[in-house]
Design a protein around this motif. Sequence first.
Motif, short mmCIF file in Angstrom:
data_model
loop_
_atom_site.label_atom_id
_atom_site.label_comp_id
_atom_site.label_asym_id
_atom_site.label_seq_id
_atom_site.Cartn_x
_atom_site.Cartn_y
_atom_site.Cartn_z
N PRO A 45 0.83 -1.21 0.00
CA PRO A 45 0.00 0.00 0.00
C PRO A 45 0.86 1.26 0.00
O PRO A 45 2.01 1.26 0.44
N ILE A 46 0.26 2.34 -0.49
CA ILE A 46 0.95 3.63 -0.51
C ILE A 46 0.88 4.24 0.88
O ILE A 46 -0.17 4.28 1.51
N MET A 47 2.02 4.71 1.39
CA MET A 47 2.11 5.24 2.76
C MET A 47 1.93 6.76 2.75
O MET A 47 2.57 7.46 1.95
N PRO A 48 1.10 7.30 3.64
CA PRO A 48 0.93 8.75 3.68
C PRO A 48 2.04 9.41 4.50
O PRO A 48 2.60 8.80 5.42
N PRO A 49 2.35 10.67 4.22
CA PRO A 49 3.22 11.41 5.14
C PRO A 49 2.43 11.74 6.41
O PRO A 49 1.22 11.96 6.37
N LEU A 50 3.11 11.75 7.53
CA LEU A 50 2.49 12.09 8.81
C LEU A 50 3.20 13.29 9.42
O LEU A 50 4.40 13.47 9.22
N PRO A 51 2.48 14.14 10.16
CA PRO A 51 3.15 15.28 10.80
C PRO A 51 4.21 14.81 11.78
O PRO A 51 4.18 13.67 12.26
N GLY A 52 5.14 15.70 12.09
CA GLY A 52 6.11 15.41 13.14
C GLY A 52 5.40 15.22 14.47
O GLY A 52 4.30 15.75 14.70
N TYR A 53 6.02 14.45 15.36
CA TYR A 53 5.38 14.13 16.64
C TYR A 53 4.97 15.38 17.42
O TYR A 53 3.98 15.37 18.14
N ASN A 54 5.75 16.45 17.29
CA ASN A 54 5.47 17.66 18.07
C ASN A 54 4.93 18.80 17.21
O ASN A 54 5.12 19.97 17.53
N ASP A 55 4.23 18.45 16.12
CA ASP A 55 3.76 19.45 15.17
C ASP A 55 2.51 20.16 15.69
O ASP A 55 1.37 19.88 15.27
N THR A 56 2.72 21.07 16.61
CA THR A 56 1.61 21.82 17.21
C THR A 56 0.96 22.76 16.20
O THR A 56 -0.25 23.04 16.30
N ASN A 57 1.71 23.25 15.21
CA ASN A 57 1.12 24.15 14.20
C ASN A 57 0.01 23.45 13.43
O ASN A 57 -1.06 24.04 13.17
N THR A 58 0.24 22.18 13.06
CA THR A 58 -0.79 21.43 12.35
C THR A 58 -2.01 21.20 13.24
O THR A 58 -3.16 21.32 12.80
N VAL A 59 -1.78 20.91 14.51
CA VAL A 59 -2.87 20.71 15.46
C VAL A 59 -3.69 21.99 15.61
O VAL A 59 -4.93 21.97 15.60
N THR A 60 -3.01 23.12 15.71
CA THR A 60 -3.69 24.40 15.89
C THR A 60 -4.55 24.75 14.67
O THR A 60 -5.72 25.14 14.80
N ALA A 61 -3.98 24.59 13.49
CA ALA A 61 -4.73 24.89 12.26
C ALA A 61 -5.97 24.00 12.16
O ALA A 61 -7.05 24.46 11.75
N PHE A 62 -5.83 22.75 12.55
CA PHE A 62 -6.96 21.82 12.49
C PHE A 62 -8.03 22.20 13.52
O PHE A 62 -9.21 22.34 13.17
N SER A 63 -7.63 22.41 14.77
CA SER A 63 -8.62 22.67 15.82
C SER A 63 -9.36 23.98 15.60
O SER A 63 -10.54 24.11 15.95
N GLN A 64 -8.68 24.97 14.99
CA GLN A 64 -9.33 26.25 14.77
C GLN A 64 -10.21 26.28 13.52
O GLN A 64 -10.83 27.30 13.22
N SER A 65 -10.30 25.14 12.82
CA SER A 65 -11.18 25.05 11.64
C SER A 65 -12.61 24.66 12.00
O SER A 65 -13.51 24.75 11.16
#
Length: 573
Positions: free
Chosen positions: A325-345
Amino acid sequence: METFKNQCFSMVFLVVCSAALSLAHPQVQRHRFVIQETAVKRLCKTQNSITVNGMLPGPTLEVRNGDTLEIQVVNKARYNATIHWHGVRQMRTGWADGPEFVTQCPIRPGGSYTYRFTIQGQEGTLWWHAHSSWLRATVYGALIIRPREGQAYPFPKPKRETTIMLGEWWNADPIDVVREATRTGAAPNISDAYTINGQPGDLYKCSSQDITIVPIDIGETNLLRVINAALNQPLFFTVANHKLTVVGADASYTKPFTTSVIMLGPGQTTDVLIKGDQLPARYYMAARAYQSAQNTAFDNTTTTAIIEYKSAPCPAKKGINAPKPIMPPLPGYNDTNTVTAFSQSFRSLRKAQVPTDIDDNLFFTVGLGLNSCPPNFPSSRCQGPNGTRFTASMNNVSFVFPQSFSLLQAYQQGIPGVFTTDFPGTPPLQFDYTGNVSQSLYQPVPGTKLYKLKYGSSVQIVLQDTSIVTPENHPIHLHGYDFYIIAEGFGNFDRKTDTSKFNLVDPPLRNTAAVPVNGWAVIRFVADNPGVWIMHCHLDVHITWGLAMAFLVENGVGELQTLQAPPPDLPIC
């Protein structure tokens, strides 16, 4: 003869109409959950795990808005047990909520208890889990609430629906893990794997044969109901080459938005639509840790399942020649910027009924702490940092669960000495919560303190993370209520400037708020459900250490604003 035909037609018509009406009306569903030991093989090892009906995850409950559930739970395991119906409002049925020593005494080995409650005004994805020690590591399952008969989703009906339960697995008895941590005062051992629908996936040893496979076809839309049932870890989740359109969270609909990755704290659910718009092939869905706490050990492995197009070449082939199967990229373990952008959506689907005239304006600090080693303890029982024992608190109170009565029982029966109602509405001491905190503030005060709310009062709570020991993203879950998350941010909450960020138009309605690392979140709700309701961090290691408090919501006026009487089979302590 004609009269007889008409009578027959009328009888058939009445039977058909009655059947149709019974389908359209709310149903009473009855289930039996047997909590028992089951031999489970994961990661090359077979061990006895506590399960429900021999299943891991346990049975999925599928209901409609308005249905009533009666679930007899029989405890055939060797541990005390309870079941919590995570996110269910439990209007006036606090006796069915489930947290041990809060709304009930535990179901002892050999005992049973029937949970009775009605789903009122909720649609989407919830779940159920044990709420006694660390049993929920293996005792959990999905609770899916569909619209009433004849009503539709507020989005195009998907071709199929799939529940995706993210979990956490130990090559040990989780109860032994937490007991050892409690004995030593140190952090518990981290898990050995994450799971999707109970299976670790083929990146782990001995796990490729049982990997979860989710079918999809060209042009169809699937609804994935994603649940984070992990014990101690917020998780990123994504699907290779596919976009995820978020349409709901915690059994509340949201304005749709599209993302490549979602993050769920333990306890949270997220409904996403995924379209079969890629080349026919096999694609990994994957989940791994979001780790916001610095310098702490965590499970850095990745769990996988497979999205498989039905028209993909050799889809059923699992041998060595099967396409990887094709593997997706995953955020870094401490990627708070991605978490913030997601939660504020997140936004509510429609204009929200946010309380505006606030009666109880509360400010709760949340975070860890360290207790000095008691004089009579050997060093082997003080293996936290610098010879201490880990603890945790809200507003410097480390919550202590009673052992002789449940809090709800003590309140309803007027039993003295079980709790007090002096939980502080603001921190006892103001300080730079997210700065360099003096070690004199590291040791909280233990207590069984509740905060009393009048029925119908409007409540605002600022949930403020602290940097005591380490800042961290805390998933804070409130039982018995949904709440609006009207704002979140970083640093210390400032009433003068941060109130301008409040969304009072369409904030998301949740039951678990991921309080940002080194930051804050503001929630609002109306106290319209009488009883005793615990609010706690859903990282189970933190509730073990005392990161919890409880609200005592008084009865209002009349039967519909009053807690129901306890059921006759309520377990006794």
